[in-house]
Design an enzyme around this catalytic site. Structure first.
Site, PDB file in Angstrom:
ATOM      1  CD  GLN A  16      -2.628   1.145   2.655  1.00  0.00           C
ATOM      2  OE1 GLN A  16      -2.204   0.529   3.627  1.00  0.00           O
ATOM      3  NE2 GLN A  16      -3.778   1.771   2.673  1.00  0.00           N
TER       4      GLN A  16
ATOM      5  CE1 TYR B 165      -4.023   4.144  -0.590  1.00  0.00           C
ATOM      6  CE2 TYR B 165      -5.232   4.768   1.378  1.00  0.00           C
ATOM      7  CZ  TYR B 165      -5.219   4.276   0.094  1.00  0.00           C
ATOM      8  OH  TYR B 165      -6.400   3.901  -0.498  1.00  0.00           O
ATOM      9  CB  SER B 166       2.061   6.973   5.068  1.00  0.00           C
ATOM     10  OG  SER B 166       0.914   6.635   5.817  1.00  0.00           O
TER      11      SER B 166
ATOM     12  CD  GLU C 103      -5.227   0.600   6.507  1.00  0.00           C
ATOM     13  OE1 GLU C 103      -4.074   0.443   6.965  1.00  0.00           O
ATOM     14  OE2 GLU C 103      -5.533   1.540   5.764  1.00  0.00           O
TER      15      GLU C 103
END
Length: 396
Positions: free
Chosen positions: A126, A128-129, A244
């Protein structure tokens, strides 16, 4: 914490138990209960076993390789697998990207990616951050500029869990700087073998590598890998994050952790008596168990809404907050129960290489405690979740 199951639900529970008894490798359960880290091959082995039965993504529709399980079946499966000591299903492909593609993906994307998630061809992580864009995800700066039939991606992602294993990453990228920050974000699928991608491991306090930085330098990604419309990424991100956050609640894992804590406490002595007979310890244990029962009920309500085709609302933030706090309380109490065995922080104890270091269940109490401090940060910090709850439910 058992529900009053219907006969069909009891039959399904018994079917899951029989499957686990016959197919769950003892080597994997022993490894997990001893606190030794699982390898990519371990996870792939378990995924393949589940997929052979059609249970890796039981909540997916049958036409896409799932079983169409309802909320109670999902609850039963989670509770039984965690109670049996089965490895956790790696969530990024099955639990996160899969539901996103089912709701927002094109038919071509579904046909290509969903089978590859199930058979293990693709291992997803993932994206994202970013530095400066964690819980405040809308401030992300990783940019994707359209160039003909491709996007050119430049930027950085961080805290990418298991990114060292991944061959694909789903990313939030900035495709517009006009209007509100949330309005210029898109959801992009990227092959990690594409030139210009670099993965840099982040070493944790116990010496292990679980999270990574991922750098993008002029990475060309086909426009066909855009999920949904351009600048629709924030809508997709919110949908994924609610799933999530519900999963982060980890009712099954909290239940398994509580059971392990009880076993450990029964074997630890306090002034000549089992620790479970210490009134202060017993009261803390009872409070955790009561909270877990309440959370399990709330979790079922939220998952039921998701099973009916609704993205969970602010209730998923409530679960994220309560679930992560509860699991951390279990870890903290396990560290207390381990007593002096929780003090050593040696590589041999952390890796489980020396079974003589401490009674069973105590060897990784400290390492688990430290590692799970992250639970209240990732998936949107608990402070941010409380703001969401205040605005959406309390209208503050």
């Amino acid at each position: 914490m058992n529900l009053d199951y219907t006969p069909d639900q009891k039959a399904f529970r018994d079917e899951v138990r029989a499957f686990l008894a016959e197919n769950l490798p003892e080597r994997l359960t022993d490894k997990g209960r001893a606190g030794r880290p699982l390898t990519k091959r371990d996870h792939e082995e378990w995924h393949a076993i589940l997929n052979s039965r059609g249970w890796l993504a039981g909540h997916w529709p049958t036409e896409h390789g799932g079983q169409g399980w309802d909320a109670v079946q999902r609850h039963i499966f989670e509770m039984e697998t965690t109670a049996a000591g089965a490895p956790r299903i790696v969530p990024f492909g099955v639990m996160m990207l899969g539901p996103v593609l089912l709701k927002f993906g094109s038919e071509a994307q579904k046909a290509h990616y969903l089978p590859r998630i199930l058979d293990g061809t693709d291992w997803w992580c993932q994206g994202y951050s970013e530095p400066g864009a964690g819980s405040d995800l809308a401030s992300l700066r990783c940019e994707a500029v359209r160039d003909g039939d491709h996007y050119v991606v430049n930027g950085q992602k961080t805290w990418t869990t298991l990114g060292q294993y991944a061959d694909h990453i789903f990313c939030l990228v900035r495709t517009s700087k006009e209007g509100k920050p949330q309005e210029g974000i898109s959801f992009l699928l990227i092959d990690m073998a594409t030139p210009g991608i670099e993965v840099r491991p982040i070493r944790l306090i116990d010496g292990s590598v679980e999270v990574n930085e991922v750098w993008f330098s002029d990475v060309r990604v086909p426009v066909a890998n855009l999920v949904g419309a351009e600048n629709m990424g924030w809508t997709i991100a919110k949908y994924l994050l609610t799933h999530e956050r519900t999963n982060i609640a980890g009712v099954g894992f909290a239940s398994a952790g509580l059971a392990a804590l009880k076993r450990m406490a029964k074997g630890q002595m306090d002034r000549g008596r089992p620790l479970t007979e210490n009134p202060h310890f017993a009261a803390r244990l009872a409070r955790i168990e009561i909270d877990l029962m309440a959370m399990a009920t709330t979790n079922l309500r939220v998952v039921s809404a998701a099973a009916a085709g609704q993205a969970p609302g602010p209730e998923s933030s409530m679960l994220k907050v309560k679930g992560t706090i509860l699991r951390q309380e279990i870890n903290n109490l396990a560290k207390t129960a381990a007593g002096p065995w929780a003090l050593p922080f040696q590589s041999e104890a952390l890796e489980g290489a020396n079974d003589a270091i401490g009674p069973e269940g105590t060897r990784r109490a400290t390492a688990t405690y430290f590692n799970n401090r992250k639970l209240s940060i990732y998936g949107g910090s608990n402070e941010v979740q409380r703001n969401i709850i205040a605005k959406a439910i309390l209208e503050l």
